[in-house]
Design an enzyme around this catalytic site. Sequence first.
Site, PDB file in Angstrom:
ATOM      1  N   CYS A   1     -27.150 -30.002  15.165  1.00 17.88           N
ATOM      2  CA  CYS A   1     -25.850 -30.673  15.094  1.00 17.88           C
ATOM      3  C   CYS A   1     -25.951 -32.145  15.477  1.00 17.88           C
ATOM      4  O   CYS A   1     -25.321 -33.001  14.859  1.00 17.88           O
ATOM      5  CB  CYS A   1     -24.844 -29.950  15.983  1.00 17.88           C
ATOM      6  SG  CYS A   1     -24.474 -28.280  15.413  1.00 17.88           S
TER       7      CYS A   1
ATOM      8  N   CYS B   1     -26.430 -28.909  19.743  1.00 25.60           N
ATOM      9  CA  CYS B   1     -27.851 -28.559  19.639  1.00 25.60           C
ATOM     10  C   CYS B   1     -28.553 -29.643  18.810  1.00 25.60           C
ATOM     11  O   CYS B   1     -27.903 -30.571  18.304  1.00 25.60           O
ATOM     12  CB  CYS B   1     -28.008 -27.194  18.973  1.00 25.60           C
ATOM     13  SG  CYS B   1     -27.544 -27.177  17.226  1.00 25.60           S
TER      14      CYS B   1
ATOM     15  N   HIS C   1     -22.401 -23.930  12.782  1.00 27.78           N
ATOM     16  CA  HIS C   1     -21.913 -24.256  14.127  1.00 27.78           C
ATOM     17  C   HIS C   1     -20.599 -25.009  13.988  1.00 27.78           C
ATOM     18  O   HIS C   1     -20.303 -25.584  12.933  1.00 27.78           O
ATOM     19  CB  HIS C   1     -22.929 -25.110  14.870  1.00 27.78           C
ATOM     20  CG  HIS C   1     -24.158 -24.358  15.273  1.00 27.78           C
ATOM     21  ND1 HIS C   1     -25.106 -24.889  16.127  1.00 27.78           N
ATOM     22  CD2 HIS C   1     -24.607 -23.120  14.945  1.00 27.78           C
ATOM     23  CE1 HIS C   1     -26.080 -24.016  16.312  1.00 27.78           C
ATOM     24  NE2 HIS C   1     -25.801 -22.935  15.595  1.00 27.78           N
TER      25      HIS C   1
ATOM     26  N   GLU D   1     -19.561 -27.862  14.986  1.00 27.54           N
ATOM     27  CA  GLU D   1     -19.683 -29.262  14.577  1.00 27.54           C
ATOM     28  C   GLU D   1     -19.943 -29.389  13.078  1.00 27.54           C
ATOM     29  O   GLU D   1     -19.370 -30.249  12.410  1.00 27.54           O
ATOM     30  CB  GLU D   1     -20.853 -29.938  15.317  1.00 27.54           C
ATOM     31  CG  GLU D   1     -20.720 -29.930  16.829  1.00 27.54           C
ATOM     32  CD  GLU D   1     -21.455 -28.781  17.485  1.00 27.54           C
ATOM     33  OE1 GLU D   1     -22.118 -29.016  18.515  1.00 27.54           O
ATOM     34  OE2 GLU D   1     -21.359 -27.644  16.978  1.00 27.54           O
TER      35      GLU D   1
END
Length: 198
Positions: free
Chosen positions: A83, A80, A50, A52
């Site tokens: 993360c 999420c 992701h 991040e």
Amino acid sequence: MRLALDQAQNAWLVGEVPVGAVIVRPGPEGPQIMATGYNRPITTHDPTAHAEIVALRHAASLVENYRLPDCELFVTLEPCAMCAMALMHARFKRVVFGAPDPKTGAAGSVVDLFAQGQLNHHTAVQGGVLADECGQLLRSFFAERRAQQRAERDAARAQALQPDAEAGGGAPEATDDPIPAGDATELPHEVLAVLPPR
């Protein structure tokens, strides 16, 4: 957040869901960009890639330490659970996100992991920064994706309805040649005798 939106555009260009992230740390002349990242799970075959996490890996690698207590992260979509926990594990000072995520948001939309008092680190969170722009980018991406999928389905349906020339399906092609006459076959008298009258 505008730089994070630029990163999100990079994700879109390579076919990823457009989410971008930027990590900032204090510098002698004000905030300093430390690392950037955008979604890459599809292109890297990595479910953890992701935006991040990509930015977090760059930043931690740069300082050779997984702890980044003076850093702030700006991301276009609410983090999420994966993360959120990675950011808290890295001891981030603050997380700023754009659009809320009603399906997997872990900063208040579905759960709020940042507000869990039992955890040993507490990261400040601010949501809704450029939320309209961040949300519109995601909506546009998914609208385009749905339109492409519809076009592909329609093309596949049309292809399935086309006669297959090699299989002998469909009507014969029109030509200027006269209709060919076939050979007449005369049936033997015995066969004619058993045929029912019309």
